[in-house]
Design an enzyme around this catalytic site. Structure first.
Site, PDB file in Angstrom:
ATOM      1  CD  GLN A 103      34.311  47.527  41.894  1.00 37.82           C
ATOM      2  OE1 GLN A 103      35.271  48.120  42.338  1.00 37.82           O
ATOM      3  NE2 GLN A 103      33.161  47.482  42.524  1.00 37.82           N
ATOM      4  CG  ASN A 104      33.468  40.559  42.228  1.00 39.78           C
ATOM      5  OD1 ASN A 104      34.055  41.495  42.777  1.00 39.78           O
ATOM      6  ND2 ASN A 104      32.332  40.082  42.668  1.00 39.78           N
ATOM      7  CB  VAL A 105      39.113  38.968  38.533  1.00 47.73           C
ATOM      8  CG1 VAL A 105      39.363  40.439  38.216  1.00 47.73           C
ATOM      9  CG2 VAL A 105      39.720  38.607  39.884  1.00 47.73           C
ATOM     10  CG  ASP A 106      34.409  35.905  41.534  1.00 49.60           C
ATOM     11  OD1 ASP A 106      33.625  36.067  40.580  1.00 49.60           O
ATOM     12  OD2 ASP A 106      34.158  36.299  42.695  1.00 49.60           O
ATOM     13  CG  HIS A 121      38.797  45.575  38.273  1.00 50.39           C
ATOM     14  ND1 HIS A 121      38.457  45.745  39.605  1.00 50.39           N
ATOM     15  CD2 HIS A 121      38.815  46.830  37.744  1.00 50.39           C
ATOM     16  CE1 HIS A 121      38.297  47.039  39.853  1.00 50.39           C
ATOM     17  NE2 HIS A 121      38.494  47.709  38.747  1.00 50.39           N
ATOM     18  CB  CYS A 152      56.080  31.591  22.911  1.00 52.83           C
ATOM     19  SG  CYS A 152      55.805  32.811  24.206  1.00 52.83           S
ATOM     20  CG  ASN A 215      28.726  47.136  51.694  1.00 55.76           C
ATOM     21  OD1 ASN A 215      29.223  46.601  52.678  1.00 55.76           O
ATOM     22  ND2 ASN A 215      29.443  47.474  50.641  1.00 55.76           N
ATOM     23  CD  GLU A 217      32.241  47.540  56.301  1.00 53.89           C
ATOM     24  OE1 GLU A 217      32.298  46.986  57.409  1.00 53.89           O
ATOM     25  OE2 GLU A 217      33.233  47.803  55.595  1.00 53.89           O
ATOM     26  CB  ALA A 233      25.038  40.343  48.452  1.00 56.09           C
TER      27      ALA A 233
HETATM   28  P1  OAD Z   1      36.463  45.215  48.931  1.00 54.80           P
HETATM   29  O1  OAD Z   1      37.089  44.055  49.615  1.00 54.80           O
HETATM   30  O2  OAD Z   1      37.199  46.507  48.948  1.00 54.80           O
HETATM   31  O3  OAD Z   1      35.037  45.491  49.564  1.00 54.80           O
HETATM   32  C1  OAD Z   1      34.102  44.480  49.763  1.00 54.80           C
HETATM   33  C2  OAD Z   1      32.822  45.115  50.244  1.00 54.80           C
HETATM   34  O4  OAD Z   1      31.851  44.096  50.354  1.00 54.80           O
HETATM   35  C3  OAD Z   1      32.916  45.811  51.608  1.00 54.80           C
HETATM   36  O5  OAD Z   1      32.294  47.072  51.520  1.00 54.80           O
HETATM   37  C4  OAD Z   1      32.131  44.861  52.540  1.00 54.80           C
HETATM   38  O6  OAD Z   1      31.455  45.566  53.568  1.00 54.80           O
HETATM   39  C5  OAD Z   1      31.146  44.252  51.570  1.00 54.80           C
HETATM   40  N1  OAD Z   1      30.657  42.902  51.921  1.00 54.80           N
HETATM   41  C6  OAD Z   1      31.347  41.871  52.458  1.00 54.80           C
HETATM   42  N2  OAD Z   1      30.577  40.784  52.567  1.00 54.80           N
HETATM   43  C7  OAD Z   1      29.360  41.110  52.076  1.00 54.80           C
HETATM   44  C8  OAD Z   1      28.138  40.417  51.905  1.00 54.80           C
HETATM   45  N3  OAD Z   1      27.988  39.141  52.234  1.00 54.80           N
HETATM   46  N4  OAD Z   1      27.103  41.093  51.367  1.00 54.80           N
HETATM   47  C9  OAD Z   1      27.218  42.400  51.008  1.00 54.80           C
HETATM   48  N5  OAD Z   1      28.342  43.109  51.148  1.00 54.80           N
HETATM   49  C10 OAD Z   1      29.409  42.478  51.678  1.00 54.80           C
HETATM   50  O7  OAD Z   1      36.121  44.757  47.437  1.00 54.80           O
HETATM   51  P2  OAD Z   1      35.777  45.624  46.148  1.00 54.80           P
HETATM   52  O8  OAD Z   1      35.013  46.846  46.492  1.00 54.80           O
HETATM   53  O9  OAD Z   1      35.221  44.705  45.143  1.00 54.80           O
HETATM   54  O10 OAD Z   1      40.599  45.400  42.127  1.00 54.80           O
HETATM   55  O11 OAD Z   1      37.216  46.048  45.701  1.00 54.80           O
HETATM   56  C11 OAD Z   1      37.349  46.751  44.503  1.00 54.80           C
HETATM   57  C12 OAD Z   1      38.596  46.330  43.792  1.00 54.80           C
HETATM   58  O12 OAD Z   1      39.719  46.436  44.654  1.00 54.80           O
HETATM   59  C13 OAD Z   1      38.634  44.875  43.360  1.00 54.80           C
HETATM   60  O13 OAD Z   1      38.014  44.640  42.142  1.00 54.80           O
HETATM   61  C14 OAD Z   1      40.085  44.635  43.231  1.00 54.80           C
HETATM   62  C15 OAD Z   1      40.481  45.215  44.551  1.00 54.80           C
HETATM   63  O14 OAD Z   1      41.760  45.420  44.778  1.00 54.80           O
HETATM   64  C16 OAD Z   1      41.461  44.836  41.298  1.00 54.80           C
HETATM   65  O15 OAD Z   1      41.799  43.675  41.381  1.00 54.80           O
HETATM   66  C17 OAD Z   1      41.931  45.776  40.236  1.00 54.80           C
END
Ligand code: OAD
Length: 247
Positions: A103-106, A121, A152, A215, A217, A233
């Site tokens: 889901q990461n865009v990085d 994403h 453009c 995760n 949590e 991770a």
């Molecule tokens: P979130 O910020 O919602 O969640 C990050 C998750 O990573 C949380 O559950 C944390 O507990 C966990 N976490 C943090 N540090 C960690 C580590 N070192 N090791 C393991 N887990 C860790 O991010 P996403 O779930 O990716 O969408 O969010 C989903 C989407 O919502 C993103 O792709 C983006 C966002 O808005 C769009 O841009 C469309």
């Protein structure tokens, strides 16, 4: 080796010929120094991602939205892939049938060396002309002009999926197909609340996959997982890899 962290049956599922899918979220990049979306450091100038990553926000104030992306692009530019990303590359090389869905865009997975990546994403190093729809790589960091413009003269926007926008169908279908057909899915660092990505582990589980979650949590997937490991991770994935490669 911390075998007690992982259930004894785990190695049965990570055979060389297993069909393995890894689904990642912002947590996998956290140890590279990239703030997650919903963590304590997820706010920028008191805005939440949901207030900036929308078509409405961009129409209202493209400069503000691009300033936010410029900040994020600068952070990512200074980040390096971490052992979590690197372990996923090793898994791709090891397993005969492997798919990474992020889901990461990085772009950090690709920078680490991952090849078979579905970016659900989009990618913030790619942009789209709002007039012509032309899509191209745009690596300028920091931005010389905010908001940046296409040749453009029209605005360009990051080629990412914003809140309230439909996801492109092709990556989503590919992700669902991989989820339905896998033997094991490893879900790493996602809060599991953004749809339709949050359906992916459920699909895998419904189709009989063994589900591993990593995760910091508990998440909505924790109750569903066959193996849930609370931890970073960048630490847990290398431990998991040690179990896989030593069997
Ligand atoms: P979130 O910020 O919602 O969640 C990050 C998750 O990573 C949380 O559950 C944390 O507990 C966990 N976490 C943090 N540090 C960690 C580590 N070192 N090791 C393991 N887990 C860790 O991010 P996403 O779930 O990716 O969408 O969010 C989903 C989407 O919502 C993103 O792709 C983006 C966002 O808005 C769009 O841009 C469309």
């Amino acid at each position: 080796m911390p075998r007690d962290k992982f259930p004894w049956e785990l190695h049965n599922f990570f055979k060389k010929g297993s069909r393995v899918v890894v689904l990642t979220g912002a947590g996998v990049s956290a140890e590279s120094g990239m703030p997650t979306f919903r963590g304590e450091d997820g706010l920028w100038r008191n805005y939440r991602a949901e207030e900036l990553a929308t078509p409405e926000a961009f129409t209202r104030d493209p400069k503000l939205v691009w300033e936010w992306y410029d900040m994020r692009r600068k952070i990512i530019h200074g980040c390096k892939p971490n052992p979590g990303h690197e372990t996923i590359v090793k898994m791709e090389v090891y397993f005969e049938d492997f798919q990474l869905i992020t889901q990461n865009v990085d772009g950090l997975h690709r920078r680490a060396g991952s090849k078979n990546v579905i970016e659900l994403h989009g990618n913030l190093w790619r942009v789209r002309c709002v007039e012509e729809g032309k899509i191209f790589d745009f690596m300028e960091v920091p931005l010389k002009a905010v908001p940046p413009l296409c040749d453009c003269g029209s605005l360009i926007r990051p080629d990412v999926v914003w809140f309230g926008e439909a996801m492109p169908i092709e990556p989503l279908e590919a992700a669902f197909t991989a989820a339905e057909g896998c033997d094991v899915m490893v879900v790493v660092g996602t809060s599991g609340i953004v749809q339709p990505a949050a359906l992916i582990p459920i699909l895998a589980k419904q189709n009989g996959a063994y589900l591993v979650e990593v995760n910091l949590e508990p998440t909505p997937f924790t109750g569903l997982a066959d193996c849930s490991v609370l931890g970073k991770a960048g630490e847990v994935l290398p431990e998991l890899w040690n179990l896989i490669k030593d069997q």
